[in-house]
Motif scaffolding. Structure first.
Motif, PDB file in Angstrom:
ATOM      1  N   ASN A   1       0.828  -1.214   0.000  1.00 41.64           N
ATOM      2  CA  ASN A   1       0.000   0.000   0.000  1.00 41.64           C
ATOM      3  C   ASN A   1       0.860   1.260   0.000  1.00 41.64           C
ATOM      4  O   ASN A   1       0.578   2.216  -0.719  1.00 41.64           O
TER       5      ASN A   1
ATOM      6  N   ARG B   1      -2.780  10.491  -4.133  1.00 41.57           N
ATOM      7  CA  ARG B   1      -2.378   9.743  -2.947  1.00 41.57           C
ATOM      8  C   ARG B   1      -3.298  10.057  -1.780  1.00 41.57           C
ATOM      9  O   ARG B   1      -3.742  11.182  -1.595  1.00 41.57           O
ATOM     10  N   ASP B   2      -3.564   9.015  -0.994  1.00 43.48           N
ATOM     11  CA  ASP B   2      -4.497   9.125   0.126  1.00 43.48           C
ATOM     12  C   ASP B   2      -3.678   9.102   1.415  1.00 43.48           C
ATOM     13  O   ASP B   2      -3.146   8.065   1.817  1.00 43.48           O
ATOM     14  N   GLU B   3      -3.578  10.265   2.056  1.00 42.70           N
ATOM     15  CA  GLU B   3      -2.715  10.382   3.243  1.00 42.70           C
ATOM     16  C   GLU B   3      -3.198   9.476   4.381  1.00 42.70           C
ATOM     17  O   GLU B   3      -2.394   9.020   5.191  1.00 42.70           O
TER      18      GLU B   3
ATOM     19  N   SER C   1       1.140   6.380  -7.305  1.00 41.68           N
ATOM     20  CA  SER C   1      -0.198   6.976  -7.452  1.00 41.68           C
ATOM     21  C   SER C   1      -0.267   7.953  -8.630  1.00 41.68           C
ATOM     22  O   SER C   1      -1.163   7.840  -9.468  1.00 41.68           O
TER      23      SER C   1
ATOM     24  N   GLN D   1       0.828   4.025  -2.986  1.00 42.17           N
ATOM     25  CA  GLN D   1       0.434   5.401  -2.682  1.00 42.17           C
ATOM     26  C   GLN D   1       1.572   6.387  -2.907  1.00 42.17           C
ATOM     27  O   GLN D   1       1.382   7.433  -3.519  1.00 42.17           O
TER      28      GLN D   1
ATOM     29  N   VAL E   1      -4.536   6.451   4.054  1.00 44.75           N
ATOM     30  CA  VAL E   1      -4.041   5.094   3.764  1.00 44.75           C
ATOM     31  C   VAL E   1      -2.548   5.013   4.102  1.00 44.75           C
ATOM     32  O   VAL E   1      -2.082   4.025   4.683  1.00 44.75           O
ATOM     33  N   ILE E   2      -1.808   6.063   3.754  1.00 40.44           N
ATOM     34  CA  ILE E   2      -0.367   6.076   4.036  1.00 40.44           C
ATOM     35  C   ILE E   2      -0.128   5.987   5.549  1.00 40.44           C
ATOM     36  O   ILE E   2       0.676   5.179   6.014  1.00 40.44           O
TER      37      ILE E   2
END
Lengths: 215, 215
Positions: free
Chosen positions: A112, A127-129, A120, A116, A131-132
């Motif tokens: 993941n 990018r999904d902060e 991405s 990301q 998820v990070i």
């Protein structure tokens, strides 16, 4: 027969490449541009119907899934190159245990992060902060368990280098490199010593030199 | 030594149970209530630091991760009970290939369906119809590839029953049962014949009879 390995620039195929070098098996790398979708071409789907790398082709014997391929070559050439499955059935059991931990506990989070942070924008999503952040926290908890384990044995499956360690190389290399989270390794004493050990193996250095990452 | 298997009511441990029965290995099932969080108890975490089932304990030899455990016992008792790894190194390579396909292509979608449809209310979250729809579509595409494969060989790894088939039993049983999506199997001729074959094995029927699902 020379073994063809498809997709050498990418992380999962590098599990296969480093394994073949450790086992002193001759191979030919066949580049494939996943960012252009070449893994979804009809010709490639005949080899790998799920459209993923790596694939190996050894005469007419085709295999896919990196962790299946490395098990096969480590067993087929058991007495050649580095022993990667342990010496006994009990040692191999531990190799299997930690190879599965890599696949199911370690890899989902680091994958993941890779997707990301590194891919991405190339793949056209933002990018999904969250998820990070979540992936980093979960990976941290996994690495805490690794720290405990590696305080008791030099490598994951015991005091011998194996497929279980080797399988961590490609994505951990991204973690300390392009992903920019080297602290996750260096802040854990035993994980750090293990990483320095396995990543400095000539086989891995050769893979990095011959097959640069796509980004 | 009798092999202890933790968590027999749940799906992943059933991979181990059916394997031990096929291999004619004596075992003792140790119940564990995951819905009460017993897999996070400190005593259990000493056995399995990631807090998951199954775990096997064979004297002082401990293993976890269902697909590692079944590989170990299938190899250790190779000449006893059903041969589950193929007869040659090339057959085993195909077993590994399809065991990894199960883990990485098939299981994520069927696991999501299981979690959403069967366990969401018990685990205190509301079911997400979008996740269900997406998982069903993705699983359908995987089963289309299985249909093609099973039109060419009787089982996934070739014309022999193996760990690759066995590993599909627990979650596919949920799919045709509690999840209520039997059509996904019955609408595909070769997948349906394969499912009828593997799910009617006495070993699997025995597991279902002895260890009812938690829901």
């Amino acid at each position: 027969m020379v073994v063809k390995v498809y997709g050498p620039a990418f992380a999962s195929p590098k599990r296969v490449l480093v394994c073949l070098i450790e086992k002193e098996i001759e191979f030919e790398a066949v580049p494939l541009d996943l960012l252009k979708g070449e893994h979804k071409d009809p010709e490639f789907l005949k080899l790998q119907p799920f459209g993923a790398v790596p694939v190996t082709q050894d005469g007419d014997y085709v295999l896919y899934e990196s962790r299946a391929i490395i098990r096969y070559y480590a067993e087929k050439y058991k007495s050649q190159g580095t022993e990667l499955l342990g010496k006994t059935i009990e040692e191999r059991g531990q190799v299997e245990n930690w190879l599965e931990v890599e696949a199911h506990n370690f890899n989902p989070h680091i994958y993941n992060l890779t997707l990301q942070v590194m891919f991405s924008s190339k793949l056209g999503f933002s990018r999904d902060e969250n998820v990070i952040k979540e992936s980093e926290e979960k990976l941290g908890r996994v690495l805490d368990i690794y720290e405990e384990r590696l305080s008791k044995s030099k490598y994951l499956a015991g005091d011998f280098f194996s497929l279980a360690d080797l399988s961590h190389l490609p994505f951990t290399q991204y973690l300390v490199g392009q992903i920019g989270k080297e602290y996750m390794i260096t802040s854990r004493k035993h994980v750090n010593a293990w990483w320095n050990d396995i990543s400095s193996r000539p086989s891995w250095q050769k893979v990095l030199q011959l097959y640069p990452a796509p980004l």
